[in-house]
Design a protein around this motif. Structure first.
Motif, PDB file in Angstrom:
ATOM      1  N   LYS A  24     -56.619  12.374 -22.823  1.00 12.83           N
ATOM      2  CA  LYS A  24     -55.748  13.346 -21.978  1.00 12.83           C
ATOM      3  C   LYS A  24     -56.389  14.572 -21.960  1.00 12.83           C
ATOM      4  N   GLN A  28     -56.672  16.437 -18.528  1.00 13.14           N
ATOM      5  CA  GLN A  28     -55.591  17.835 -18.216  1.00 13.14           C
ATOM      6  C   GLN A  28     -56.681  18.997 -18.066  1.00 13.14           C
ATOM      7  N   ILE A 160     -53.016  21.014 -24.477  1.00 15.26           N
ATOM      8  CA  ILE A 160     -53.054  19.698 -24.273  1.00 15.26           C
ATOM      9  C   ILE A 160     -51.768  18.944 -24.507  1.00 15.26           C
ATOM     10  N   ASP A 161     -50.877  18.495 -23.561  1.00 14.39           N
ATOM     11  CA  ASP A 161     -49.735  17.902 -23.320  1.00 14.39           C
ATOM     12  C   ASP A 161     -49.593  16.514 -24.398  1.00 14.39           C
TER      13      ASP A 161
END
Length: 181
Positions: A24, A28, A160-161
């Motif tokens: 991720k 991102q 970071i989601d």
């Protein structure tokens, strides 16, 4: 539940989750921006993400050696600064190596050593005398999760989601059918 049947899946599922967090991060923050996260930390006196990642992988592999009665190899020395990942790809390779080491273990690898004495000597001179079971419960698993949560927090703090589904993706396999996910 045996020591092996507890530790190996626990470490493996969380190492896989960690690898997903790094995926991720790369998605991102494309290019070298994701690699720059390896220098990020939550506090000035805290280890950066690269060190947290190294410690997570060390903890998983060191546990293997300690709980099988084998000497811990020098290659797992936490102070070896050359072993800290400099890129996300290197971090993922370390995770893959830890997963491979766990995957190569027999189903009862730790069980006969659960009650055996184990000496844990830290680089700062502190030493602990425990059984294998005490080492797993009171040191290895807490240390693993300490560094795992630090890595998670560093990534979250740097945009970071990530959320609970990323932290426990293995739980998807237990979702009851017909109930909203």
């Amino acid at each position: 539940m045996t020591l092996t049947s507890f530790i190996v899946p626990t470490y493996a599922q969380m190492l896989k989750a960690l690898s997903g967090w790094l995926d991720k991060a790369q998605a991102q923050k494309p290019g070298t921006a994701a690699d720059a996260l390896l220098a990020a930390r939550l506090a000035p006196d805290m280890f950066p993400l690269a060190v947290q990642l190294r410690f997570i992988c060390i903890q998983a592999q060191e546990t293997i050696f300690r709980l099988t009665g084998e000497p811990v190899p020098a290659t797992l020395d936490a102070r070896d600064s050359d072993a800290y990942p400099g890129t996300i790809a290197e971090a993922k390779a370390q995770i893959d190596a830890a997963l491979a080491a766990l995957g190569a273990l027999p189903a009862d690898a730790f069980d006969r050593h659960a009650q055996q004495p184990l000496a844990l000597e830290l680089p700062n001179g502190m030493a602990f005398d425990l059984t294998g079971e005490q080492y797993a419960r009171d040191w290895a698993v807490p240390q693993f999760y300490f560094h795992l949560m630090a890595a998670y927090a560093i990534l979250r703090n740097n945009g970071i989601d990530l959320g609970k589904p990323d932290y426990v993706p293995h739980m998807r396999g237990y979702i009851r059918q017909g109930v909203p996910a």
